[in-house]
Design a protein around this motif. Sequence first.
Motif, mmCIF file in Angstrom:
data_model
loop_
_atom_site.group_PDB
_atom_site.id
_atom_site.type_symbol
_atom_site.label_atom_id
_atom_site.label_comp_id
_atom_site.label_asym_id
_atom_site.label_seq_id
_atom_site.Cartn_x
_atom_site.Cartn_y
_atom_site.Cartn_z
ATOM 1 N N TYR A 66 28.674 44.356 38.829
ATOM 2 C CA TYR A 66 29.970 44.829 38.328
ATOM 3 C C TYR A 66 30.404 43.969 37.144
ATOM 4 N N CYS A 67 31.260 44.525 36.270
ATOM 5 C CA CYS A 67 31.799 43.738 35.152
ATOM 6 C C CYS A 67 32.488 42.517 35.763
ATOM 7 N N HIS A 68 32.069 41.319 35.358
ATOM 8 C CA HIS A 68 32.552 40.118 36.045
ATOM 9 C C HIS A 68 33.982 39.755 35.672
ATOM 10 N N THR A 69 34.537 40.369 34.616
ATOM 11 C CA THR A 69 35.900 40.006 34.233
ATOM 12 C C THR A 69 36.959 40.953 34.800
ATOM 13 N N CYS A 70 36.590 42.202 35.083
ATOM 14 C CA CYS A 70 37.582 43.117 35.679
ATOM 15 C C CYS A 70 37.141 43.623 37.055
ATOM 16 N N GLY A 71 35.839 43.583 37.317
ATOM 17 C CA GLY A 71 35.323 44.023 38.617
ATOM 18 C C GLY A 71 35.396 45.523 38.814
ATOM 19 N N GLU A 72 35.643 46.278 37.739
ATOM 20 C CA GLU A 72 35.856 47.722 37.914
ATOM 21 C C GLU A 72 34.638 48.589 37.636
ATOM 22 N N PHE A 73 33.827 48.196 36.653
ATOM 23 C CA PHE A 73 32.727 49.076 36.248
ATOM 24 C C PHE A 73 31.382 48.535 36.722
ATOM 25 N N SER A 74 30.570 49.432 37.309
ATOM 26 C CA SER A 74 29.281 48.966 37.835
ATOM 27 C C SER A 74 28.163 49.270 36.840
ATOM 28 N N THR A 122 30.279 42.119 29.157
ATOM 29 C CA THR A 122 31.448 42.665 29.862
ATOM 30 C C THR A 122 31.461 44.172 29.620
ATOM 31 N N CYS A 123 32.374 44.860 30.308
ATOM 32 C CA CYS A 123 32.517 46.289 30.016
ATOM 33 C C CYS A 123 33.250 46.424 28.676
ATOM 34 N N ALA A 124 33.250 47.632 28.137
ATOM 35 C CA ALA A 124 33.854 47.851 26.813
ATOM 36 C C ALA A 124 35.351 47.544 26.833
ATOM 37 N N ASN A 125 36.027 47.830 27.956
ATOM 38 C CA ASN A 125 37.468 47.544 28.050
ATOM 39 C C ASN A 125 37.730 46.063 27.884
ATOM 40 N N CYS A 126 36.992 45.252 28.669
ATOM 41 C CA CYS A 126 37.206 43.803 28.619
ATOM 42 C C CYS A 126 36.788 43.264 27.246
ATOM 43 N N ASN A 127 35.742 43.833 26.673
ATOM 44 C CA ASN A 127 35.304 43.428 25.337
ATOM 45 C C ASN A 127 36.456 43.623 24.340
#
Length: 269
Positions: A66-74, A122-127
């Motif tokens: 999972y995205c380690h900064t938000c935990g939302e996207f696998s 990270t996922c694109a959101n966290c990026n």
Amino acid sequence: MFRNSSCKYSLTFKRIKIINHFFVSIILFLSYVVTWAFAGTRTLVRLGIAYLLKKRYIIEFFYGDYCHTCGEFSTRKYLNAFHFNHVYEDKKTVTFTKLSKYLTCSEIVQILVEQEGGGGFTCANCNGVIHYDKHIHLLDQIYEDKNMIKRVLEDRNRVLQKFIPIYKSSEIKDPLRQSMRISDSFEKYLTAINRISKSGCLVTNKALANELLLSVYGVISRFFKRNSVVMKQYVEIDKTKRPTVYTLTNKGVEAISLIQYFKDYFNSI
Ligand SMILES: [Zn+2]
């Protein structure tokens, strides 16, 4: 008369010959184009698969699935949404996408770690949140609600605090390296396990040996031992049972369906 007709015949014959040459050239040219296009498509498909496999391996090696900064996207569902986030975006000299075309996972990590400030996936959101610094001075103009500005800044701090850059590690393997010499066997073993499981039988060394037409069982355990780094992602080996039982992991089931998908795809072109 005879001479004229012979001449006419000769001219017509020459024209037919030229036209024939023309059509043959066109057909040859088209066959080259079609062969080149298919070869190009196959290379692109191969590079695309290698890119995704390397990306997934490196992300899961450092952060899990999972995205380690938000935990939302696998990584399983949203692998394309993951990006390598350079800490100093304006000083980057390479990109993960380009490196993944030619280098192994360990070589890619080695180079990315040496980028100024390093970086991580990270996922694109966290990026986007991490690189929001360019817009911070504009927040007053973007949002009227002061609470919203506060929430945006809190969100950014939370992501920055959780962000961990990748690091050098001798544990990183190169699962796609040819020297691992498992490409054909990999498919053979996974397919055999899948077939035996679907028939409702236990997948044991004996069952695998029968399925793969091997006269010696030892070959099977030696294969799994030699390729344990890769195979343990796809096959669970239960040695607590007698005899040893093999089952496909979720990744193994996914790999089988991908192998089948690409086989059908290439058979249809
Ligand atoms: Zn995220």
